[in-house]
Design an enzyme around this catalytic site. Structure first.
Site, PDB file in Angstrom:
ATOM      1  CB  CYS A  36      -0.943   0.109   1.185  1.00 28.79           C
ATOM      2  SG  CYS A  36      -2.085  -1.249   1.309  1.00 28.79           S
TER       3      CYS A  36
ATOM      4  NE  ARG B 199       4.592   1.738  -0.257  1.00 30.91           N
ATOM      5  CZ  ARG B 199       5.636   1.497   0.515  1.00 30.91           C
ATOM      6  NH1 ARG B 199       6.843   1.716   0.044  1.00 30.91           N
ATOM      7  NH2 ARG B 199       5.502   1.061   1.740  1.00 30.91           N
TER       8      ARG B 199
ATOM      9  CD1 TRP C 292      -0.449  -6.210  -3.259  1.00 27.83           C
ATOM     10  CD2 TRP C 292      -0.587  -6.800  -1.107  1.00 27.83           C
ATOM     11  NE1 TRP C 292      -0.140  -7.544  -3.159  1.00 27.83           N
ATOM     12  CE2 TRP C 292      -0.216  -7.940  -1.856  1.00 27.83           C
ATOM     13  CE3 TRP C 292      -0.743  -6.943   0.266  1.00 27.83           C
ATOM     14  CZ2 TRP C 292       0.014  -9.180  -1.284  1.00 27.83           C
ATOM     15  CZ3 TRP C 292      -0.518  -8.184   0.853  1.00 27.83           C
ATOM     16  CH2 TRP C 292      -0.143  -9.289   0.070  1.00 27.83           C
TER      17      TRP C 292
ATOM     18  CG  ASN D  14       1.960   0.867   4.179  1.00 27.18           C
ATOM     19  OD1 ASN D  14       3.114   1.250   4.197  1.00 27.18           O
ATOM     20  ND2 ASN D  14       1.658  -0.385   3.933  1.00 27.18           N
ATOM     21  N   GLY D  15      -0.172  -0.913   6.361  1.00 30.72           N
ATOM     22  CA  GLY D  15       0.236  -1.773   7.476  1.00 30.72           C
ATOM     23  C   GLY D  15      -0.912  -2.704   7.847  1.00 30.72           C
TER      24      GLY D  15
ATOM     25  CD  GLU E 124      15.934 -13.318  -9.390  1.00 28.89           C
ATOM     26  OE1 GLU E 124      15.474 -13.815  -8.341  1.00 28.89           O
ATOM     27  OE2 GLU E 124      15.561 -12.214  -9.814  1.00 28.89           O
TER      28      GLU E 124
ATOM     29  CE  LYS F 284      12.392 -11.420 -11.273  1.00 25.62           C
ATOM     30  NZ  LYS F 284      13.130 -11.315 -10.103  1.00 25.62           N
TER      31      LYS F 284
ATOM     32  CD  GLU G 149       8.950 -11.962  -9.010  1.00 24.25           C
ATOM     33  OE1 GLU G 149       8.967 -11.402  -7.915  1.00 24.25           O
ATOM     34  OE2 GLU G 149       9.856 -11.808  -9.864  1.00 24.25           O
TER      35      GLU G 149
ATOM     36  CG  HIS H 268      17.897 -37.165  -6.101  1.00 25.99           C
ATOM     37  ND1 HIS H 268      18.204 -38.490  -5.856  1.00 25.99           N
ATOM     38  CD2 HIS H 268      19.088 -36.557  -6.347  1.00 25.99           C
ATOM     39  CE1 HIS H 268      19.514 -38.667  -5.927  1.00 25.99           C
ATOM     40  NE2 HIS H 268      20.065 -37.507  -6.223  1.00 25.99           N
TER      41      HIS H 268
ATOM     42  CE  LYS I 171      10.888  -3.198  -7.106  1.00 26.91           C
ATOM     43  NZ  LYS I 171      11.455  -4.405  -7.731  1.00 26.91           N
TER      44      LYS I 171
HETATM   45  C1  G6P Z   1       8.790  -8.560  -3.046  1.00 28.52           C
HETATM   46  C2  G6P Z   1       9.249  -8.097  -4.407  1.00 28.52           C
HETATM   47  C3  G6P Z   1      10.514  -8.848  -4.808  1.00 28.52           C
HETATM   48  C4  G6P Z   1      11.589  -8.681  -3.745  1.00 28.52           C
HETATM   49  C5  G6P Z   1      11.076  -9.083  -2.369  1.00 28.52           C
HETATM   50  C6  G6P Z   1      12.053  -8.657  -1.286  1.00 28.52           C
HETATM   51  O1  G6P Z   1       8.356  -9.876  -3.125  1.00 28.52           O
HETATM   52  O2  G6P Z   1       8.238  -8.294  -5.376  1.00 28.52           O
HETATM   53  O3  G6P Z   1      10.984  -8.343  -6.042  1.00 28.52           O
HETATM   54  O4  G6P Z   1      12.692  -9.462  -4.087  1.00 28.52           O
HETATM   55  O5  G6P Z   1       9.836  -8.431  -2.081  1.00 28.52           O
HETATM   56  O6  G6P Z   1      12.099  -7.260  -1.268  1.00 28.52           O
HETATM   57  P1  G6P Z   1      13.318  -6.396  -0.818  1.00 28.52           P
HETATM   58  O7  G6P Z   1      12.879  -4.977  -1.080  1.00 28.52           O
HETATM   59  O8  G6P Z   1      13.523  -6.661   0.642  1.00 28.52           O
HETATM   60  O9  G6P Z   1      14.496  -6.780  -1.616  1.00 28.52           O
END
Ligand code: G6P
Length: 621
Positions: free
Chosen positions: A2, A27, A76, A102-103, A494, A498, A501, A517, A616
């Site tokens: 948020c 956010r 969010w 926010n929270g 990673e 990606k 996501e 395995h 994010k």
């Molecule tokens: C969210 C974002 C990711 C990020 C993760 C950790 O899930 O979508 O892209 O890697 O948070 O965030 P940070 O800001 O702590 O790296």
């Protein structure tokens, strides 16, 4: 998650709030709303919409947006589905107060039941609505002003909050407060004009002067007056004004169709920025060396470390896995990598000399922040690797190194990952040199190769069209497997993350040899398998793993080192990356995987920068 924003001054608030919400949309973006106290009828005007900020703009079109004071929110969802009624701002029983948050308020249901008994009615399913009702309840019972009522009400609240609240009877006052969720207040000197937001990005174009509220502080902002900050007991505290320097050009697409693509292409330049002033020519040996002020000034403390624990989440956790290998290789210190969300509740064993490294792009991830608070309370020394300048994790750490890759807006992290790996490499080299655990030759060779990485990433980016074409043939898939070994194993994780996501294709990353395995049972002609098979000591072993997939008709995409003829002879879809040292290979091998997931998602017509359900910055547990 948020984003909240507020404004009070002499300009029209609405355009400032909307522009700010767009900057904060990373956010959360499932609904949005704003509240203004009108210049025309002195009443509150609230507009809300399910969906994105653009939907809010449509909802407010042609309506009274005349106020010079206002608050706004992009959501969010945590408590309550995304809907207009659950969107913020929320309004108090009398309609006098309105608030954005926010929270998460953890004791909201108890408070809600109590307030209901006092005749309060609730419209939404959110935890937030109790806050505005509680503040009004305190106000009505005590006869205190808004600022005092906010302070008193917050004493009964458990959980995390950054809030902004206004009262239609007092159009010259805005009150805000925070605990565990970030809040920045921008001050325009001399004008009595104020901006507040979840981060500095919506504020930076108006002023460089920012006050970051600390936990359990309440900011009282009055038009034309000085900012006052109080603790929850009402004692005035000092508002420390920081000067920020944000490159606003980073907040635009700059001709790219999406932030994610722009940020992938940003990597060569921002990684140079990241190394700038930290890799320097030595006047004595004419060879480059790494100088990190955090390592130099905490040398003795870091040298005492007998163990390092890395805490992080998401992509930053993957960078941590590479960091483990770097630190163990160059510094010969045992390293553990923990998910921050697990570490904080795991009753961790922290020895007095332990160093905890927190990696976070935003610097605001709730679990990572809580993990370092926990570690510090047990005596650990905390080293932050953060992108968000002035963020909570940066401030909470004992020392740290910023990755300096500029704001990352696309929800799928790209340049922050490579920035984190570059910083981890520099830390490992600097500390290894201080410890005497790295040979001079290897030290110099690694630095020289690191300096070459931006140019080598450019060579990978030149293959963008080829990767786009390749991606268009893989949109059919429901599952992907990513396999790598050693330095490239975290890259496999990673790459899979990606894809998940942004393209909503299920993907798993695995150490290639572990495939036997379990995952091999899934391999058939419908299963694309991405191998990261660059030229290092495990190369022949991973080629054997590839044969095993070919025998089962799996469709392979291989990331190989330039000039690799063996794999090219085996599989059709090959992406070549330049030769580099094994420990630096992830900085190159991750780039084609970023592009692959981007192009698969675009080909599927999906919203790359704002994928469903994600945010994010994850500021809730
Ligand atoms: C969210 C974002 C990711 C990020 C993760 C950790 O899930 O979508 O892209 O890697 O948070 O965030 P940070 O800001 O702590 O790296």
């Amino acid at each position: 998650m948020c984003g909240i924003i507020g404004y009070i001054g002499s300009r029209k608030a609405y355009p400032i709030l909307i522009k700010g919400l767009h900057r904060l949309e990373y956010r959360g973006y499932d609904s949005a709303g704003c509240a203004l106290i009108s210049e025309e009828d002195s009443d509150l005007h609230i507009y809300k919409a399910k969906g994105k900020v653009a939907d809010l703009e449509s909802a407010a079109k042609g309506k009274d947006c005349s106020g010079t004071i206002g608050i706004a929110h992009t959501r969010w969802a945590t408590h309550g589905v995304p809907s207009e009624v659950n969107a913020h701002p929320h309004v108090s029983e009398t309609g006098n107060l309105t608030l954005v948050h926010n929270g998460i308020i953890e004791n909201y249901s108890t408070l809600r039941e109590q307030l209901k008994k006092h005749g309060y009615h609730f419209q939404s399913e959110t935890d937030t609505e109790v806050l505005v009702q509680l503040i009004e309840y305190v106000m009505s019972k005590t006869g205190e002003d808004l600022a005092t009522s906010v302070r008193v009400a917050l004493k009964s609240v458990f959980g995390a909050y950054a809030i902004a609240v206004i009262d239609r009877r007092h159009p010259d006052m805005l009150v805000c407060a925070r605990r565990s969720s970030p809040l920045a207040i921008g001050i325009v000197d001399g004008d009595g004009e104020f901006f507040l937001a979840s981060d500095a990005s919506p504020i930076a174009e108006y002023t460089k002067h920012i006050v970051y509220l600390k936990d359990e502080e309440v900011g009282v902002i009055e038009r034309g007056k000085h900012l006052k900050v109080y603790d929850l007991n009402g004692a005035e505290t000092e508002a420390e004004v920081k000067e920020i320097d944000l490159d606003l050009s980073m907040l635009d697409h700059e001709g790219f169709p999406h932030f994610m693509l722009k940020e992938i292409f940003d990597q060569p330049n921002v990684l140079k920025d990241c190394m700038q002033g930290r890799i320097v020519e030595s006047p004595y040996s004419h060879s480059p060396q790494v100088i990190l002020s955090a390592v130099t000034s905490n040398r003795r403390r870091l040298l005492r470390a007998r163990r390092i624990v890395i805490v992080s989440c998401g992509t930053s956790w993957h960078a941590g896995l590479i960091g483990k290998q770097l630190l163990e290789h160059f510094c010969r210190i045992p390293v553990e990598v923990a998910y921050a969300s697990e570490f904080r509740y795991s009753d961790p064993v922290i020895e007095p000399d332990d160093v905890v490294v927190a990696i976070s792009q935003s610097g605001e991830t709730a679990d990572t922040l809580a993990a370092i608070q926990q570690a510090k309370s047990q005596g650990a020394f905390v080293y932050g690797i953060v992108n968000g300048v002035g963020s909570s994790i940066a401030r909470e750490s004992d020392t740290g190194t910023y990755i300096h890759v500029g704001p990352e807006i696309g929800v799928a992290s790209t340049k922050a990952f490579t920035g984190q790996v570059v910083v981890l490499t520099m830390i490992a080299l600097a500390l290894g040199m201080a410890k005497g655990t790295v040979e001079q030759d290897e030290y110099e060779q690694t630095i020289r190769e690191l300096i070459q990485i931006p140019e080598k990433i450019n060579r990978v980016l030149e293959q963008n069209d080829k990767i786009k074409q390749l991606a268009s043939r893989f949109t059919f898939a429901h599952n992907f497997l990513y396999l790598g070994r050693g330095w490239n194993y975290p890259v496999a994780l990673e790459g899979a993350l990606k894809l998940k996501e942004i393209s909503y294709i299920h993907a798993e990353g695995y150490p290639a040899a572990e495939m036997k395995h379990g995952p091999i049972a899934l391999v058939d002609a419908e299963m694309p398998v991405v191998f990261i098979a660059t030229h290092h000591k495990l190369y022949q072993k991973i080629v054997s793993n590839m044969q095993e997939v070919i025998s089962r008709h799996g469709r392979i995409i291989a990331i190989v080192t330039e000039g690799d003829e063996q794999v090219k002879g085996m599989v059709e879809d090959v992406i070549e990356i330049p030769e580099t040292l094994a420990c630096l290979a992830p900085l190159l091998s991750v780039v084609p995987l970023q592009l692959l997931s981007y192009h698969v998602a675009v080909a599927k017509g999906l919203d790359v920068d704002q994928p469903r359900n994600l945010a994010k910055s994850v500021t809730v547990e």
